[in-house]
Motif scaffolding. Sequence first.
Motif, PDB file in Angstrom:
ATOM      1  N   ILE A 122       0.841  -1.204   0.000  1.00 11.51           N
ATOM      2  CA  ILE A 122       0.000   0.000   0.000  1.00 11.51           C
ATOM      3  C   ILE A 122       0.875   1.252   0.000  1.00 11.51           C
ATOM      4  O   ILE A 122       0.645   2.197  -0.754  1.00 11.51           O
ATOM      5  CB  ILE A 122      -0.957  -0.005   1.208  1.00 11.51           C
ATOM      6  CG1 ILE A 122      -1.943  -1.157   1.086  1.00 11.51           C
ATOM      7  CG2 ILE A 122      -1.718   1.312   1.300  1.00 11.51           C
ATOM      8  CD1 ILE A 122      -2.838  -1.324   2.276  1.00 11.51           C
ATOM      9  N   LEU A 123       1.918   1.223   0.840  1.00 12.07           N
ATOM     10  CA  LEU A 123       2.802   2.388   0.907  1.00 12.07           C
ATOM     11  C   LEU A 123       3.451   2.652  -0.449  1.00 12.07           C
ATOM     12  O   LEU A 123       3.472   3.798  -0.928  1.00 12.07           O
ATOM     13  CB  LEU A 123       3.875   2.150   1.973  1.00 12.07           C
ATOM     14  CG  LEU A 123       4.854   3.282   2.177  1.00 12.07           C
ATOM     15  CD1 LEU A 123       4.141   4.498   2.748  1.00 12.07           C
ATOM     16  CD2 LEU A 123       5.988   2.884   3.087  1.00 12.07           C
ATOM     17  N   PHE A 124       3.963   1.605  -1.074  1.00 11.25           N
ATOM     18  CA  PHE A 124       4.629   1.781  -2.366  1.00 11.25           C
ATOM     19  C   PHE A 124       3.655   2.255  -3.427  1.00 11.25           C
ATOM     20  O   PHE A 124       3.957   3.154  -4.203  1.00 11.25           O
ATOM     21  CB  PHE A 124       5.298   0.465  -2.799  1.00 11.25           C
ATOM     22  CG  PHE A 124       6.762   0.451  -2.513  1.00 11.25           C
ATOM     23  CD1 PHE A 124       7.209   0.576  -1.213  1.00 11.25           C
ATOM     24  CD2 PHE A 124       7.690   0.341  -3.522  1.00 11.25           C
ATOM     25  CE1 PHE A 124       8.560   0.581  -0.934  1.00 11.25           C
ATOM     26  CE2 PHE A 124       9.046   0.349  -3.256  1.00 11.25           C
ATOM     27  CZ  PHE A 124       9.476   0.467  -1.962  1.00 11.25           C
ATOM     28  N   ALA A 125       2.468   1.632  -3.461  1.00 10.67           N
ATOM     29  CA  ALA A 125       1.484   2.019  -4.466  1.00 10.67           C
ATOM     30  C   ALA A 125       1.073   3.473  -4.246  1.00 10.67           C
ATOM     31  O   ALA A 125       0.950   4.248  -5.199  1.00 10.67           O
ATOM     32  CB  ALA A 125       0.275   1.098  -4.392  1.00 10.67           C
ATOM     33  N   ASN A 126       0.905   3.865  -2.963  1.00 10.58           N
ATOM     34  CA  ASN A 126       0.528   5.247  -2.663  1.00 10.58           C
ATOM     35  C   ASN A 126       1.611   6.218  -3.126  1.00 10.58           C
ATOM     36  O   ASN A 126       1.336   7.226  -3.769  1.00 10.58           O
ATOM     37  CB  ASN A 126       0.331   5.433  -1.158  1.00 10.58           C
ATOM     38  CG  ASN A 126      -0.949   4.794  -0.674  1.00 10.58           C
ATOM     39  OD1 ASN A 126      -1.759   4.362  -1.476  1.00 10.58           O
ATOM     40  ND2 ASN A 126      -1.124   4.732   0.632  1.00 10.58           N
ATOM     41  N   ARG A 137     -12.145   3.014   2.946  1.00 11.97           N
ATOM     42  CA  ARG A 137     -11.283   4.041   3.526  1.00 11.97           C
ATOM     43  C   ARG A 137     -10.063   4.304   2.649  1.00 11.97           C
ATOM     44  O   ARG A 137      -9.774   5.441   2.277  1.00 11.97           O
ATOM     45  CB  ARG A 137     -10.844   3.627   4.931  1.00 11.97           C
ATOM     46  CG  ARG A 137     -10.018   4.691   5.629  1.00 11.97           C
ATOM     47  CD  ARG A 137      -9.556   4.244   6.989  1.00 11.97           C
ATOM     48  NE  ARG A 137     -10.663   3.969   7.883  1.00 11.97           N
ATOM     49  CZ  ARG A 137     -11.074   2.783   8.258  1.00 11.97           C
ATOM     50  NH1 ARG A 137     -10.428   1.714   7.818  1.00 11.97           N
ATOM     51  NH2 ARG A 137     -12.088   2.622   9.065  1.00 11.97           N
ATOM     52  N   LEU A 138      -9.369   3.230   2.316  1.00 14.56           N
ATOM     53  CA  LEU A 138      -8.148   3.382   1.513  1.00 14.56           C
ATOM     54  C   LEU A 138      -8.499   3.945   0.129  1.00 14.56           C
ATOM     55  O   LEU A 138      -7.884   4.907  -0.343  1.00 14.56           O
ATOM     56  CB  LEU A 138      -7.451   2.029   1.382  1.00 14.56           C
ATOM     57  CG  LEU A 138      -6.186   2.012   0.543  1.00 14.56           C
ATOM     58  CD1 LEU A 138      -5.164   2.979   1.111  1.00 14.56           C
ATOM     59  CD2 LEU A 138      -5.605   0.613   0.484  1.00 14.56           C
ATOM     60  N   TYR A 153      -0.549   2.633   7.094  1.00 11.18           N
ATOM     61  CA  TYR A 153      -0.494   2.271   8.508  1.00 11.18           C
ATOM     62  C   TYR A 153      -1.876   1.886   9.031  1.00 11.18           C
ATOM     63  O   TYR A 153      -2.032   0.877   9.721  1.00 11.18           O
ATOM     64  CB  TYR A 153       0.087   3.442   9.303  1.00 11.18           C
ATOM     65  CG  TYR A 153      -0.066   3.307  10.791  1.00 11.18           C
ATOM     66  CD1 TYR A 153       0.594   2.292  11.480  1.00 11.18           C
ATOM     67  CD2 TYR A 153      -0.860   4.186  11.510  1.00 11.18           C
ATOM     68  CE1 TYR A 153       0.451   2.161  12.845  1.00 11.18           C
ATOM     69  CE2 TYR A 153      -1.005   4.064  12.865  1.00 11.18           C
ATOM     70  CZ  TYR A 153      -0.346   3.050  13.536  1.00 11.18           C
ATOM     71  OH  TYR A 153      -0.499   2.917  14.879  1.00 11.18           O
ATOM     72  N   VAL A 154      -2.875   2.688   8.688  1.00 15.60           N
ATOM     73  CA  VAL A 154      -4.230   2.440   9.199  1.00 15.60           C
ATOM     74  C   VAL A 154      -4.754   1.095   8.697  1.00 15.60           C
ATOM     75  O   VAL A 154      -5.312   0.314   9.465  1.00 15.60           O
ATOM     76  CB  VAL A 154      -5.173   3.586   8.784  1.00 15.60           C
ATOM     77  CG1 VAL A 154      -6.623   3.203   8.997  1.00 15.60           C
ATOM     78  CG2 VAL A 154      -4.860   4.842   9.563  1.00 15.60           C
ATOM     79  N   LEU A 158      -2.876  -1.592  10.587  1.00 20.38           N
ATOM     80  CA  LEU A 158      -3.268  -1.616  11.999  1.00 20.38           C
ATOM     81  C   LEU A 158      -4.639  -2.260  12.165  1.00 20.38           C
ATOM     82  O   LEU A 158      -4.833  -3.144  13.013  1.00 20.38           O
ATOM     83  CB  LEU A 158      -3.284  -0.189  12.545  1.00 20.38           C
ATOM     84  CG  LEU A 158      -3.659  -0.055  14.010  1.00 20.38           C
ATOM     85  CD1 LEU A 158      -2.521  -0.549  14.870  1.00 20.38           C
ATOM     86  CD2 LEU A 158      -3.988   1.377  14.361  1.00 20.38           C
ATOM     87  N   LEU A 159      -5.595  -1.844  11.338  1.00 21.96           N
ATOM     88  CA  LEU A 159      -6.943  -2.391  11.471  1.00 21.96           C
ATOM     89  C   LEU A 159      -6.966  -3.879  11.121  1.00 21.96           C
ATOM     90  O   LEU A 159      -7.646  -4.662  11.775  1.00 21.96           O
ATOM     91  CB  LEU A 159      -7.924  -1.610  10.590  1.00 21.96           C
ATOM     92  CG  LEU A 159      -8.225  -0.209  11.128  1.00 21.96           C
ATOM     93  CD1 LEU A 159      -9.067   0.579  10.157  1.00 21.96           C
ATOM     94  CD2 LEU A 159      -8.931  -0.284  12.465  1.00 21.96           C
ATOM     95  N   SER A 160      -6.192  -4.265  10.101  1.00 21.79           N
ATOM     96  CA  SER A 160      -6.092  -5.695   9.793  1.00 21.79           C
ATOM     97  C   SER A 160      -5.596  -6.452  11.020  1.00 21.79           C
ATOM     98  O   SER A 160      -6.150  -7.491  11.390  1.00 21.79           O
ATOM     99  CB  SER A 160      -5.124  -5.924   8.634  1.00 21.79           C
ATOM    100  OG  SER A 160      -5.523  -5.196   7.509  1.00 21.79           O
TER     101      SER A 160
END
Lengths: 163, 364
Positions: free
Chosen positions: B214-218, B294-295, B345-346, B349-351
């Motif tokens: 997710i971080l990389f894609a973002n 959310r994402l 992160y969110v 964390l939620l996962s």
Amino acid sequence: MKFFHPETLVFWTTLFFLVFAVLFYKLAWKPILNIIGEREKSIEDALAQADLAREEMAKLKADNQKILNEARAERDQMLKEAKQMKEQIINQAKEDAQKVANKEIAKAKEVIENEKQRAVKELKNQVSELSINMAEKVLSQELKDKDTQLKHIEKLISDIKLN
Amino acid sequence: MGKNFLSVSLSIFLSLIIFSANAQHEPESHEMNEQTSNLENHEEFNPTHLINHHLSDSHDYEFDIPFFHKTFHLPVILWTKNGLTVFSSEDFDEDNEGKVVVEKNGQKFKRIHDIIVYADKVGEHVKPEDITLDQRPLDFSITKNVLSLFITFLLLFLVLLGVKKAYDEKGVPKGLAGFIEPIIVFIRDDVAKENIGPKYERYVPFLLSVFFFILFANLLGLIPFSPFGYNLTGNILVTFVLATIVFIITNISGNKSYWKHILWPPGVPIILKPFIALIEILSMFTKPFALMIRLFANIFAGHTIILTFVTLIFVFKNWGVPLASGFATIFMYISELLVAFLQAYVFTLLSAIYFGMAVKEEAH
């Protein structure tokens, strides 16, 4: 944004994610987490060992102190005993000397008593001998004449006096 | 003063966005026709088309860096009634109107609004939302987004291999590893261990993969030139897959107390139990659904706003606009950088929290 053929991206995302998740796990996460875990463990071990060494050191120090204290106590004890013994020896010696002296004095007294007894006895003997002698001489004088006898007695008496 | 200026210009441009969005809103087919005419005469600029184009998928890959522009035709992979059919999207000749008919594997295909359909089953002026599943083959093509996805995973893979190599024999991190390791340790200790409990270890690799993907894609999606600048995590299909995987893992690892909590909630009067159970079952699905939305919404909104600010320059053609919308774009970029980390992160964390709910032993 509209999705008119959602299967495309859903299919490929699922495939890519699953394949790469396995690849990441085998080639990255597992070895990296292992390395981190091992390092953390070694650091923990090193810290634990340092603690142990510190404890040992403290123990050693305490032991040293204990031994020192014991030695000191022993020394004190020894000194005390020596003092006691010294006093005892001196007292014993004094006592012994007293005893010996008393014995000597007693012996001396006895000797003196004995000597005195002998001297008295001798004096008695001499006195009796002298009296016999005197009586002899008196008797012999009387036999010759009166005067002489008297004279003689007188003389004897004065002799006695002189003695 | 600087703050005031920023907020004032922001509010002005936000209202302009709303205004322009309303102004551009027109019936779908008409809009599409207009777009093609725009492309043909290059006279009028249509920001809605540009933004939609960025956010949607395509069979053609436009490689666009300064001084170099080329369109690559990606392979089309179809699951048709006659089985697997593969050909190049070049055959469509960049046509999106259903005018070019391609004949492959004994079937005729044409492409309408990026949807490949059976040529004989679809009329000429069909709306994309009216196309049903029996009018088109299943499309497993390597599209623009699929290629971007692959590039992201490949890049992440190379970076992670680099990280692994950056450790020396004693396990001391050098270079790249020194930068990534704190993140790994953070995910392991503060996300996984904290929320999952003693059984955290088997979830750490998955959480790390999700976080870094997710971080990389973002982040790569924010780089404004090819082969980056895509919109993957702002695509609800991608977040749908991620959330589905989280949902599956959660329910597979659910223990007795987890299922008991859902199906026979403790501490509730017996009459209420079925109703609470119903709500619990519903929440099983709403949790990953919230993850998905959310994402997607965060990244989608960020990209839309940035693109809107940029397109405002071309809409107004006024010297003052580039200045203000330039500032606004920079501001949005900075906040998107923050969001890139935050959302990764969110999601992770939620996962982890959901996994924790599934594996935690009953404590009360």
